[in-house]
Scaffold this active site. Structure first.
Site: not given
Ligand code: APR
Length: 245
Positions: A64, A95, A113, A139, A206
């Site tokens: 990653r 996050q 996080h 460590c 979006p």
């Molecule tokens: N611009 C804005 N939003 C976008 C874009 C973009 N170009 N592309 C995708 N998205 C949106 C998607 O529609 C979705 O709702 O980003 C969101 C990503 O959602 P997740 O993948 O669930 O990410 P997140 O909400 O940050 O997850 C929260 O979950 O797995 C854990 O710790 C991890 O911090 C993470 C937490």
């Protein structure tokens, strides 16, 4: 699109999720092509998996890191950096663990996080940020396996960090969420707290998601387009904002 004038805001707070990094090429967690579609977090991103096979977990997080290092901040990051320069009271809470905001020159007030770029040990030692390849996996103080300094599923969150952010959210008069599905608690609770505290609520995403009804304004655009359109830099403020890094 009706622009928002940050000069009229006392305490704007931007709450960012994986969607803020999506246009840089960093995969989100959920939805099409999401990380958790390809990898089961129970094998790669929780303490149990780490104790079962630390090398497998470290290899996953090293992959990653390499993925993120190959990505660059996009126009939305650069615009947010200019906004924060023009309005230093603008708080950024993320996050995300990828460090892209910092690479764009943004002052990140809280990483809820943790960070892909730090390792920590059960003995309390923390390793400084390193490039993709972990320079060491054990460590230097006690010899135990180092683990990514990330809040994994089933981990306790950093309570002090969350309490600090809750205080900022209570005092925010504008709460802008960008690119989050609002699916993961307790971070997802900040939107409800902001709304209860009377902040103007804006969502940039979006797609609709479970938290969308909390937002009076739902901007169905990608971050890189929405940021400059929604928060224009007026000539006055642009004058003292830095040019793109
Ligand atoms: N611009 C804005 N939003 C976008 C874009 C973009 N170009 N592309 C995708 N998205 C949106 C998607 O529609 C979705 O709702 O980003 C969101 C990503 O959602 P997740 O993948 O669930 O990410 P997140 O909400 O940050 O997850 C929260 O979950 O797995 C854990 O710790 C991890 O911090 C993470 C937490």
């Amino acid at each position: 699109m009706d622009a928002i004038n940050l000069s009229a805001c006392r305490a704007p707070l931007f709450f960012l999720g994986a969607g803020m990094s999506a246009e840089s090429g960093v995969p989100t967690y959920r939805g099409r092509g999401g990380i958790w579609e390809q990898y089961d977090y129970q094998d790669y991103a929780c303490q149990r998996a780490f104790e079962r096979d630390p090398e497998k977990v470290l290899d996953f997080h090293q992959l990653r890191r390499a993925t993120v290092l190959a990505c660059q901040p996009h126009a939305g990051h650069q615009h947010l950096a200019r906004l924060q320069s023009a309005w230093p009271a603008l708080r950024v809470v993320t996050q995300n663990i990828d460090g892209l905001l910092q690479r764009a020159g943004i002052r990140v007030d809280a990483e809820l996080h943790g960070s892909l770029w730090r390792l920590r040990c059960a003995c309390g030692a923390r390793e400084a940020p390193a490039p993709a390849e972990y320079p060491q996996r054990r460590c230097a103080d006690c010899g135990q396996w180092l683990r990514p300094d990330i809040t994994w599923f089933e981990d306790a969150v950093d309570a002090a960090c969350f309490e600090r952010v809750a205080d900022w959210v209570r005092r925010a008069d504008l709460f802008v969420s960008v690119g989050t599905s609002g699916a993961v608690w307790p971070a997802a609770g900040f939107a409800q707290l902001a709304r209860r505290s009377g902040a103007d609520m804006v969502e940039i995403n979006p797609e609709d998601n479970e938290a969308s009804p909390l937002y009076a304004r739902q901007v169905r655009m990608r971050a890189s387009e929405a940021m400059p359109a929604l928060f224009p830099l007026t000539a006055a403020t642009a004058a003292n904002a830095p040019s793109a890094p």
